[in-house]
Motif scaffolding. Structure first.
Motif, PDB file in Angstrom:
ATOM      1  N   SER A 150      14.842  74.083   5.999  1.00 25.37           N
ATOM      2  CA  SER A 150      14.257  75.358   7.022  1.00 25.37           C
ATOM      3  C   SER A 150      13.132  75.907   6.444  1.00 25.37           C
ATOM      4  N   SER A 151      13.123  75.977   5.496  1.00 29.88           N
ATOM      5  CA  SER A 151      11.637  76.577   4.552  1.00 29.88           C
ATOM      6  C   SER A 151      10.475  75.694   4.895  1.00 29.88           C
ATOM      7  N   PHE A 152      10.781  74.369   4.782  1.00 26.72           N
ATOM      8  CA  PHE A 152       9.705  73.454   4.985  1.00 26.72           C
ATOM      9  C   PHE A 152       9.220  73.491   6.454  1.00 26.72           C
ATOM     10  N   ILE A 253      -0.528  71.285  15.237  1.00 27.92           N
ATOM     11  CA  ILE A 253      -0.248  70.056  14.196  1.00 27.92           C
ATOM     12  C   ILE A 253       0.905  70.469  13.165  1.00 27.92           C
ATOM     13  N   GLY A 254       0.692  71.939  13.052  1.00 26.54           N
ATOM     14  CA  GLY A 254       2.189  72.499  12.329  1.00 26.54           C
ATOM     15  C   GLY A 254       3.326  72.383  13.007  1.00 26.54           C
ATOM     16  N   MET A 255       3.411  72.444  14.251  1.00 22.42           N
ATOM     17  CA  MET A 255       4.552  71.983  14.985  1.00 22.42           C
ATOM     18  C   MET A 255       5.010  70.780  15.241  1.00 22.42           C
ATOM     19  N   LEU A 256       3.839  70.005  15.199  1.00 23.65           N
ATOM     20  CA  LEU A 256       4.418  68.431  15.203  1.00 23.65           C
ATOM     21  C   LEU A 256       4.931  68.014  13.769  1.00 23.65           C
ATOM     22  N   TRP A 257       4.522  68.569  12.713  1.00 23.37           N
ATOM     23  CA  TRP A 257       5.030  68.312  11.423  1.00 23.37           C
ATOM     24  C   TRP A 257       6.661  69.154  11.390  1.00 23.37           C
ATOM     25  N   ALA A 258       6.642  70.269  11.876  1.00 22.99           N
ATOM     26  CA  ALA A 258       7.894  70.968  11.732  1.00 22.99           C
ATOM     27  C   ALA A 258       9.099  70.107  12.817  1.00 22.99           C
ATOM     28  N   TRP A 259       8.450  69.683  13.676  1.00 25.59           N
ATOM     29  CA  TRP A 259       9.464  68.849  15.021  1.00 25.59           C
ATOM     30  C   TRP A 259      10.057  67.568  14.043  1.00 25.59           C
ATOM     31  N   VAL A 261      10.977  67.580  10.991  1.00 27.47           N
ATOM     32  CA  VAL A 261      11.953  68.204   9.840  1.00 27.47           C
ATOM     33  C   VAL A 261      13.213  68.543  10.809  1.00 27.47           C
ATOM     34  N   VAL A 262      12.851  69.234  12.009  1.00 29.37           N
ATOM     35  CA  VAL A 262      14.076  69.520  12.953  1.00 29.37           C
ATOM     36  C   VAL A 262      14.944  68.122  13.424  1.00 29.37           C
ATOM     37  N   ALA A 263      14.146  66.992  13.694  1.00 21.68           N
ATOM     38  CA  ALA A 263      14.763  65.902  14.087  1.00 21.68           C
ATOM     39  C   ALA A 263      15.672  65.332  12.712  1.00 21.68           C
ATOM     40  N   GLU A 264      15.002  65.443  11.513  1.00 24.65           N
ATOM     41  CA  GLU A 264      15.754  64.931  10.099  1.00 24.65           C
ATOM     42  C   GLU A 264      16.854  65.787  10.135  1.00 24.65           C
ATOM     43  N   VAL A 265      16.926  67.123  10.237  1.00 22.54           N
ATOM     44  CA  VAL A 265      17.939  68.013  10.168  1.00 22.54           C
ATOM     45  C   VAL A 265      18.975  67.713  11.008  1.00 22.54           C
ATOM     46  N   ALA A 314       6.914  60.557  18.897  1.00 26.80           N
ATOM     47  CA  ALA A 314       6.924  59.812  17.728  1.00 26.80           C
ATOM     48  C   ALA A 314       7.633  60.419  16.635  1.00 26.80           C
ATOM     49  N   GLN A 315       7.261  61.984  16.549  1.00 30.64           N
ATOM     50  CA  GLN A 315       7.742  62.749  15.505  1.00 30.64           C
ATOM     51  C   GLN A 315       9.361  62.617  15.507  1.00 30.64           C
ATOM     52  N   SER A 316       9.976  62.479  16.696  1.00 27.22           N
ATOM     53  CA  SER A 316      11.386  62.684  16.946  1.00 27.22           C
ATOM     54  C   SER A 316      11.913  61.383  16.332  1.00 27.22           C
ATOM     55  N   LEU A 317      11.194  60.274  15.941  1.00 25.90           N
ATOM     56  CA  LEU A 317      11.871  59.190  15.163  1.00 25.90           C
ATOM     57  C   LEU A 317      11.921  59.408  13.948  1.00 25.90           C
ATOM     58  N   HIS A 318      11.250  60.689  13.289  1.00 24.26           N
ATOM     59  CA  HIS A 318      11.406  60.607  11.987  1.00 24.26           C
ATOM     60  C   HIS A 318      12.807  61.071  11.348  1.00 24.26           C
ATOM     61  N   ALA A 319      13.686  61.209  12.518  1.00 20.79           N
ATOM     62  CA  ALA A 319      15.238  61.285  12.036  1.00 20.79           C
ATOM     63  C   ALA A 319      15.774  60.111  11.568  1.00 20.79           C
ATOM     64  N   VAL A 320      15.410  58.895  12.202  1.00 24.67           N
ATOM     65  CA  VAL A 320      15.764  57.519  11.896  1.00 24.67           C
ATOM     66  C   VAL A 320      14.997  56.949  10.941  1.00 24.67           C
ATOM     67  N   SER A 321      13.516  57.154  10.867  1.00 25.76           N
ATOM     68  CA  SER A 321      12.642  56.207   9.852  1.00 25.76           C
ATOM     69  C   SER A 321      12.745  57.118   8.501  1.00 25.76           C
ATOM     70  N   THR A 322      13.060  58.154   8.699  1.00 27.96           N
ATOM     71  CA  THR A 322      13.180  58.803   7.157  1.00 27.96           C
ATOM     72  C   THR A 322      14.489  59.601   6.769  1.00 27.96           C
ATOM     73  N   GLY A 323      15.173  60.082   7.725  1.00 31.34           N
ATOM     74  CA  GLY A 323      16.513  60.499   7.626  1.00 31.34           C
ATOM     75  C   GLY A 323      17.498  59.740   7.439  1.00 31.34           C
ATOM     76  N   LEU A 324      17.607  58.510   8.132  1.00 29.54           N
ATOM     77  CA  LEU A 324      18.667  57.684   8.057  1.00 29.54           C
ATOM     78  C   LEU A 324      18.432  56.685   6.703  1.00 29.54           C
ATOM     79  N   VAL A 325      17.113  56.507   6.465  1.00 34.04           N
ATOM     80  CA  VAL A 325      17.055  55.749   5.118  1.00 34.04           C
ATOM     81  C   VAL A 325      17.498  56.718   4.036  1.00 34.04           C
TER      82      VAL A 325
END
Length: 399
Positions: A150-152, A253-259, A261-265, A314-325
């Motif tokens: 959340s802080s990130f 850009i900040g919102m893209l990075w934050a999104w 993180v949201v997907a990962e959470v 594309a940033q939504s896929l962070h949930a899979v490409s990072t979180g799931l790994v």
């Protein structure tokens, strides 16, 4: 492995333990949430080219792979790991002031290298304190750790707003303020004394357990997961620079990075419900293919006229490409590695991930300089190499 009994001192739970650890995680990720997306923008702002940026970002990653296990092993032998954490946060704050010196290549690279030695251990040291609370007092790790994510996210958004008003030149100041906040909170970290067993990245434990972990299946699996994670190297190094070059503002850009993180959470929250029954190897293979799709599609969104909407997809896929790994590796260790070898397995995974990420990050400078956004097609190939390693792990497990 049977843990030694708790001493009377270790049985005493520090006052408001969970709150203090939650605050520690929150403070820990404030400067990280600025450094990851915006430090490359500052490097470009002060005049460095893509190759120089790639080296400045990659060299510390190589160094921390070697130094972090040494630091955590040292902390295990200290009177209290919280005191080591405070000392390393204070050193990081002082070293970060080096970015206010004339930004020559030698100075910035030197500061980044030394800073990595003292900054990288913050997370594993905090993890070790949190996990001691889990073992001794039954604390819920996920409820404490979520404040870090959340802080990130907040740092991503706030950093974008600040830089939109001030420009990238403010990045060192924001980083220093973040580290100062981390130091203030670290002074309040609970004191737990020495751990009952080695922390997750203990170099001594890794060496002792090496023979039982050096199986083809395990090595292929952690290597494959590390390579898939490393395919994010071009995004981490040049994603913000690429977006800014398209005319996208710092706030967005900040919102893209934050999104991301949201997907990962979200993945963390629903992982057990949707993926708890799936084998770790299948999870990682699926994540590898998703990473290939993410990077292959990444340069196409702008060309297709989707604008920032495509990048949010594309940033939504962070949930899979990072979180799931991340979750797949932890699930594998939990299900296949005995408790007395868990720390060594964590260390091996850290080494594989760190070395692969550093290698890709080092190559990302020349790659971005030559190919620009088309370099993401290469990242798709890197993710594919990770999938190949995972398929080798599956074949090794079947023999």
């Amino acid at each position: 492995m049977t843990l030694p009994p708790l001493t009377p001192d270790q049985m005493v739970k520090p006052r408001r333990f969970e709150l203090r650890i939650s605050l520690m995680f929150a403070a820990l990720f404030l400067p990280v949430g600025i450094h990851l997306p915006y430090f490359p923008l500052w490097l470009e702002h002060v005049g460095f080219g893509a190759r120089e940026i790639g080296v400045i970002l990659a060299a510390p990653l190589f160094l921390r792979v070697v130094t972090t296990p040494v630091v955590t092993a040292f902390a295990d032998r200290a009177r209290d790991r919280a005191n080591v954490l405070v000392a390393f946060v204070a050193a990081s704050l002082l070293l970060s002031l080096g970015y206010f010196l004339p930004p020559t290549y030698t100075i910035v690279l030197g500061v980044s290298l030394v800073l990595a030695v003292f900054w990288t251990p913050h997370a594993p040291l905090t993890d070790s304190l949190a996990l001691s609370g889990v073992r001794r007092f039954g604390s819920d790790y996920s409820r404490m750790r979520i404040w870090g994510s959340s802080s990130f996210l907040v740092a991503n958004l706030a950093g974008g707003l600040i830089l939109a008003a001030t420009g990238p030149g403010a990045v060192p100041t924001i980083m220093a303020v973040g580290l100062a906040t981390t130091l203030a909170v670290a002074l309040l970290a609970p004191r737990l004394g020495r751990p009952r067993r080695a922390s997750p990245l203990s170099a001594a434990e890794l060496q002792q357990a090496a023979p039982s972990l050096l199986t083809p299946t395990f090595l292929y699996l952690v290597a494959g997961a590390g390579v898939i994670n490393a395919s994010h190297g071009l995004l981490y190094g040049f994603g913000s620079i690429y977006w800014k070059g398209l005319g996208i503002g710092e706030t967005t850009i900040g919102m893209l990075w934050a999104w991301a993180v949201v997907a990962e959470v979200v993945m963390f929250a629903f992982f057990t419900r949707f993926f708890g029954h799936v084998s770790p190897l299948r999870l990682l293979i699926f994540a590898g293919f998703a990473s290939m799709v993410r990077w292959a599609a990444f340069p196409l969104f702008w060309q297709a006229g989707l604008g920032t909407t495509g990048f949010f997809l594309a940033q939504s896929l962070h949930a899979v490409s990072t979180g799931l790994v991340l979750l797949g590796v932890q699930k594998m260790i939990a299900e296949t590695v005995s408790e007395d070898r868990t720390g060594a397995a964590q260390g091996a995974a850290f080494f594989a991930n760190g070395f692969a990420m550093a290698s890709v990050m080092l190559a990302s400078g020349p790659l971005y300089e030559m190919l620009g956004a088309s370099g993401f097609y290469v990242m798709s190939g890197v993710a594919g190499m990770g999938v190949v390693l995972l398929l080798l792990a599956r074949r090794a497990a079947a023999t």
